[in-house]
Design a protein around this motif. Structure first.
Motif, PDB file in Angstrom:
ATOM      1  N   PRO A 149       9.275   7.190   4.336  1.00 36.29           N
ATOM      2  CA  PRO A 149       8.868   8.151   5.370  1.00 36.29           C
ATOM      3  C   PRO A 149       9.586   9.489   5.198  1.00 36.29           C
ATOM      4  N   PRO A 150       9.047  10.559   5.827  1.00 40.15           N
ATOM      5  CA  PRO A 150       9.694  11.873   5.738  1.00 40.15           C
ATOM      6  C   PRO A 150      11.114  11.857   6.298  1.00 40.15           C
ATOM      7  N   GLY A 160      12.553   7.295  -4.370  1.00 40.14           N
ATOM      8  CA  GLY A 160      11.113   7.385  -4.579  1.00 40.14           C
ATOM      9  C   GLY A 160      10.763   7.430  -6.053  1.00 40.14           C
ATOM     10  N   PHE A 161       9.751   6.672  -6.458  1.00 42.30           N
ATOM     11  CA  PHE A 161       9.358   6.604  -7.863  1.00 42.30           C
ATOM     12  C   PHE A 161       7.874   6.855  -8.088  1.00 42.30           C
ATOM     13  N   LYS A 201       0.982   5.414  11.127  1.00 42.03           N
ATOM     14  CA  LYS A 201       1.452   6.745  11.513  1.00 42.03           C
ATOM     15  C   LYS A 201       0.620   7.834  10.836  1.00 42.03           C
ATOM     16  N   GLU A 202       0.268   7.610   9.571  1.00 44.98           N
ATOM     17  CA  GLU A 202      -0.498   8.602   8.824  1.00 44.98           C
ATOM     18  C   GLU A 202      -1.899   8.771   9.402  1.00 44.98           C
ATOM     19  N   THR A 263      -1.276  13.273   2.455  1.00 47.16           N
ATOM     20  CA  THR A 263      -0.378  13.203   1.306  1.00 47.16           C
ATOM     21  C   THR A 263      -0.300  11.780   0.755  1.00 47.16           C
ATOM     22  N   PRO A 264      -0.392  11.609  -0.557  1.00 49.95           N
ATOM     23  CA  PRO A 264      -0.212  10.270  -1.143  1.00 49.95           C
ATOM     24  C   PRO A 264       1.131   9.669  -0.732  1.00 49.95           C
ATOM     25  N   PHE A 265       1.153   8.362  -0.623  1.00 48.01           N
ATOM     26  CA  PHE A 265       2.404   7.683  -0.277  1.00 48.01           C
ATOM     27  C   PHE A 265       3.430   7.852  -1.396  1.00 48.01           C
TER      28      PHE A 265
END
Length: 302
Positions: A149-150, A160-161, A201-202, A263-265
């Motif tokens: 998450p942001p 993140g990968f 949420k998205e 936005t993509p995950f």
């Protein structure tokens, strides 16, 4: 070329005899000859001058031998160092992820990790992706694969990968009552949504941005079940494209939109701050840096 080919080249550069080199390396002379020819083709340079009596390194062969010797020695050195580390590192590592993440992201990662650290006992738990962060917060897992998450909850560390795009899906046969002027009316169509987590949420943010009061027909725990309900004609949904690719119901749904405004995950590994210095955890994260793809794309899904 790989290390076995370099070994054959270095052996031949020392013996300067195809017969003796083949015997020493336990390969046939024809295999050795083909390997050297393939290396010369790849390098666009002749490495050996040979006739029926003699074998000699060319100027290019001598230059390449310098590189190959250093590279091969470094390879042997790191191989021994990794062996020493893998033999001494023991313990348990519990990983939580969704079924989709297990299929799409874990196979190569687990293969590499188990190869390097065979004495670590790996335990994999699968479940709803929405629970991934809670599993770490509640100390029920050492690592989880999660949509990051942001705003990261306090006490967690994320890496993140992989980017995974989100897509809107609908049944193959769309009911007429969902259409308005030949297109799906997004303001009245029934929606299948996840109960909780990043995906919920998205979609809520998207509803607010579009001023849509959604007709939510079903709330589902686990993204994988969403595809099945859409295939049954209950509604439309937005899901990670990776979930669709792995679903047994993929043939019964269609992608109706690839939204540019969602936005993509950002998917990666999450761990508790208290676990971040654990050797087994650190090693898993380092292996993931080399094994996890930067982005998952699925051109075979229309």
């Amino acid at each position: 070329m790989d290390t076995s080919e370099l070994y054959l080249f270095l052996s031949l550069s020392n013996f300067l005899s195809f017969r003796r080199t083949a015997e020493h390396c336990a390969v046939t002379p024809s295999t050795l000859s083909r390997t050297i020819a393939r290396m010369e083709e790849e390098l666009s340079a002749k490495l050996f001058e040979r006739d029926n009596q003699t074998v000699e390194l060319t100027a290019a062969g001598k230059k390449f031998k310098e590189f190959a010797s250093e590279y091969y020695l470094n390879y042997l050195k790191i191989k021994e160092e990794l062996k020493a580390v893998s033999e001494t590192m023991t313990g348990n590592l519990k990983i939580f992820c969704s079924v989709t993440a297990c299929v799409c992201l874990l196979p190569e990662l687990l293969n590499q990790y188990r190869f390097l650290y065979p004495n670590i006992d790996l335990k994999i738990e699968t479940g709803d992706a929405a629970l991934a962060l809670d599993k770490i917060i509640n100390h029920e897992a050492d690592l989880s694969i999660a949509a990051i998450p942001p705003h990261i909850p306090q006490g967690l560390i994320t890496h993140g990968f992989t980017k995974i795009p989100l897509v809107f899906i609908a049944p193959k046969k769309i009911p007429q009552q969902w259409l308005k002027k030949g297109e799906i009316d997004m303001t009245t169509v029934p929606y299948v949504v996840s109960e909780q987590g990043a995906l919920r949420k998205e979609i809520n943010v998207w509803f607010n941005r579009k001023n849509i009061k959604p007709n939510v027909i079903a709330q589902v725990a686990g993204n994988e079940a969403i595809v099945s309900l859409v295939a049954l004609g209950m509604g439309i949904a937005i899901i990670p494209e990776a979930v669709l690719m792995q679903s047994s119901s993929a043939g019964d749904v269609q992608i109706i939109d690839r939204p540019n405004d969602i936005t993509p995950f950002n998917v990666g590994l999450c761990t508790n701050q208290s676990k971040n210095k654990d050797k087994a955890v650190k090693a898993f994260i380092e292996v993931a840096r080399t094994c996890m793809p930067k982005e998952l794309t699925f051109k075979n899904i229309s």
